[in-house]
Design a protein around this motif. Structure first.
Motif, PDB file in Angstrom:
ATOM      1  N   MET A   1      10.743  32.334  -2.785  1.00 28.38           N
ATOM      2  CA  MET A   1      10.114  32.320  -4.612  1.00 28.38           C
ATOM      3  C   MET A   1      10.763  31.255  -5.444  1.00 28.38           C
ATOM      4  O   MET A   1      12.060  32.140  -5.673  1.00 28.38           O
ATOM      5  N   GLU A   2       9.815  31.399  -6.334  1.00 27.68           N
ATOM      6  CA  GLU A   2      10.907  30.705  -7.864  1.00 27.68           C
ATOM      7  C   GLU A   2      10.124  31.743  -8.763  1.00 27.68           C
ATOM      8  O   GLU A   2      10.189  32.256  -8.794  1.00 27.68           O
ATOM      9  N   HIS A   3      11.433  31.796  -9.692  1.00 30.83           N
ATOM     10  CA  HIS A   3      11.929  32.438 -10.314  1.00 30.83           C
ATOM     11  C   HIS A   3      11.776  31.122 -12.139  1.00 30.83           C
ATOM     12  O   HIS A   3      13.301  30.968 -12.182  1.00 30.83           O
ATOM     13  N   PRO A   4      10.721  31.128 -13.088  1.00 31.74           N
ATOM     14  CA  PRO A   4      11.576  30.230 -13.861  1.00 31.74           C
ATOM     15  C   PRO A   4      11.773  30.488 -15.076  1.00 31.74           C
ATOM     16  O   PRO A   4      11.564  32.057 -15.393  1.00 31.74           O
ATOM     17  N   ILE A   5      12.923  30.016 -15.664  1.00 29.91           N
ATOM     18  CA  ILE A   5      12.929  30.445 -16.643  1.00 29.91           C
ATOM     19  C   ILE A   5      13.338  29.279 -18.072  1.00 29.91           C
ATOM     20  O   ILE A   5      13.090  27.789 -17.237  1.00 29.91           O
ATOM     21  N   ASP A   6      12.183  29.199 -19.245  1.00 30.69           N
ATOM     22  CA  ASP A   6      11.952  28.751 -20.161  1.00 30.69           C
ATOM     23  C   ASP A   6      13.722  28.109 -21.283  1.00 30.69           C
ATOM     24  O   ASP A   6      13.758  28.893 -21.915  1.00 30.69           O
ATOM     25  N   GLY A   7      13.966  27.350 -20.640  1.00 27.11           N
ATOM     26  CA  GLY A   7      15.010  26.517 -20.940  1.00 27.11           C
ATOM     27  C   GLY A   7      14.502  26.342 -22.818  1.00 27.11           C
ATOM     28  O   GLY A   7      15.959  26.196 -23.338  1.00 27.11           O
ATOM     29  N   THR A   8      13.584  25.755 -23.259  1.00 29.27           N
ATOM     30  CA  THR A   8      12.952  25.882 -24.626  1.00 29.27           C
ATOM     31  C   THR A   8      13.648  26.709 -25.435  1.00 29.27           C
ATOM     32  O   THR A   8      14.053  26.287 -26.798  1.00 29.27           O
ATOM     33  N   ASP A  43      24.483  39.084  -5.434  1.00 28.30           N
ATOM     34  CA  ASP A  43      24.190  40.175  -4.623  1.00 28.30           C
ATOM     35  C   ASP A  43      22.053  40.333  -4.820  1.00 28.30           C
ATOM     36  O   ASP A  43      22.382  41.337  -6.392  1.00 28.30           O
ATOM     37  N   LEU A  44      21.426  39.739  -4.501  1.00 30.88           N
ATOM     38  CA  LEU A  44      20.179  39.847  -5.359  1.00 30.88           C
ATOM     39  C   LEU A  44      19.694  40.715  -4.155  1.00 30.88           C
ATOM     40  O   LEU A  44      18.527  40.344  -3.633  1.00 30.88           O
ATOM     41  N   SER A  45      20.183  41.941  -3.809  1.00 28.79           N
ATOM     42  CA  SER A  45      19.573  42.915  -3.156  1.00 28.79           C
ATOM     43  C   SER A  45      18.126  43.555  -3.362  1.00 28.79           C
ATOM     44  O   SER A  45      17.693  44.221  -2.861  1.00 28.79           O
ATOM     45  N   TRP A  46      18.517  43.528  -4.511  1.00 28.34           N
ATOM     46  CA  TRP A  46      17.233  44.063  -4.976  1.00 28.34           C
ATOM     47  C   TRP A  46      15.850  43.319  -4.897  1.00 28.34           C
ATOM     48  O   TRP A  46      14.741  44.267  -5.757  1.00 28.34           O
ATOM     49  N   LEU A  47      16.046  42.063  -4.544  1.00 27.29           N
ATOM     50  CA  LEU A  47      14.783  41.182  -4.747  1.00 27.29           C
ATOM     51  C   LEU A  47      14.685  40.776  -3.247  1.00 27.29           C
ATOM     52  O   LEU A  47      15.156  41.605  -2.603  1.00 27.29           O
ATOM     53  N   PRO A  48      12.902  40.959  -3.081  1.00 28.21           N
ATOM     54  CA  PRO A  48      12.967  40.678  -1.229  1.00 28.21           C
ATOM     55  C   PRO A  48      13.948  39.820  -0.559  1.00 28.21           C
ATOM     56  O   PRO A  48      14.120  38.959  -1.143  1.00 28.21           O
ATOM     57  N   ALA A  49      13.773  39.919   0.445  1.00 24.68           N
ATOM     58  CA  ALA A  49      14.732  38.785   1.133  1.00 24.68           C
ATOM     59  C   ALA A  49      13.983  37.509   1.654  1.00 24.68           C
ATOM     60  O   ALA A  49      12.898  37.039   1.353  1.00 24.68           O
ATOM     61  N   GLY A  50      15.062  36.770   1.414  1.00 18.77           N
ATOM     62  CA  GLY A  50      14.885  35.067   1.359  1.00 18.77           C
ATOM     63  C   GLY A  50      14.819  34.693   0.083  1.00 18.77           C
ATOM     64  O   GLY A  50      15.875  35.126  -0.805  1.00 18.77           O
ATOM     65  N   GLU A  51      14.671  33.279   0.377  1.00 14.48           N
ATOM     66  CA  GLU A  51      15.165  32.565  -0.737  1.00 14.48           C
ATOM     67  C   GLU A  51      14.814  32.049  -2.201  1.00 14.48           C
ATOM     68  O   GLU A  51      13.904  32.689  -2.073  1.00 14.48           O
ATOM     69  N   HIS A  52      15.642  32.996  -3.366  1.00 12.22           N
ATOM     70  CA  HIS A  52      15.154  32.487  -4.303  1.00 12.22           C
ATOM     71  C   HIS A  52      15.589  31.712  -5.516  1.00 12.22           C
ATOM     72  O   HIS A  52      16.417  31.162  -5.561  1.00 12.22           O
ATOM     73  N   VAL A  53      14.782  30.888  -6.041  1.00 15.89           N
ATOM     74  CA  VAL A  53      14.815  29.335  -6.734  1.00 15.89           C
ATOM     75  C   VAL A  53      14.561  29.894  -7.822  1.00 15.89           C
ATOM     76  O   VAL A  53      13.447  30.143  -8.770  1.00 15.89           O
TER      77      VAL A  53
END
Length: 91
Positions: A1-8, A43-53
């Motif tokens: 799952m992708e999690h975008p952040i706006d670096g600008t 510890d990303l236990s509050w997010l769904p299982a799987g890879e977080h990008v």
């Protein structure tokens, strides 16, 4: 799952903490410091299982405005990377 952040809009560590906490839905207890960032990313236990990008656009804005803060944050991101669980890509 992708999690975008706006670096600008990221000029320093406080801006990064806000952006990453929002992108990854950090709990209210997130301490907004380097140690808490590492602990939360490991510890990303509050997010769904799987890879977080974490998809960080325009990281050069932060690097230009606060080189030392940028180095500290990128060191934590590198240390927190765990294949199949968490990683960062920049665009």
């Amino acid at each position: 799952m992708e999690h975008p952040i706006d670096g600008t809009v990221i000029q320093g560590k406080e801006d990064f903490y806000d952006a990453v906490a929002d992108a990854l839905s950090f709990p209210d207890w997130f301490g907004r410091n380097l140690d808490a960032l590492f602990d939360s990313l490991r510890d990303l236990s509050w997010l769904p299982a799987g890879e977080h990008v974490l998809v960080w656009s325009a990281p050069g804005v932060f690097e230009q405005s606060d080189p030392e803060g940028y180095r500290q944050i990128t060191d934590v991101l590198t240390d927190a990377t765990e294949p199949g669980v968490f990683r960062v890509v920049t665009r």
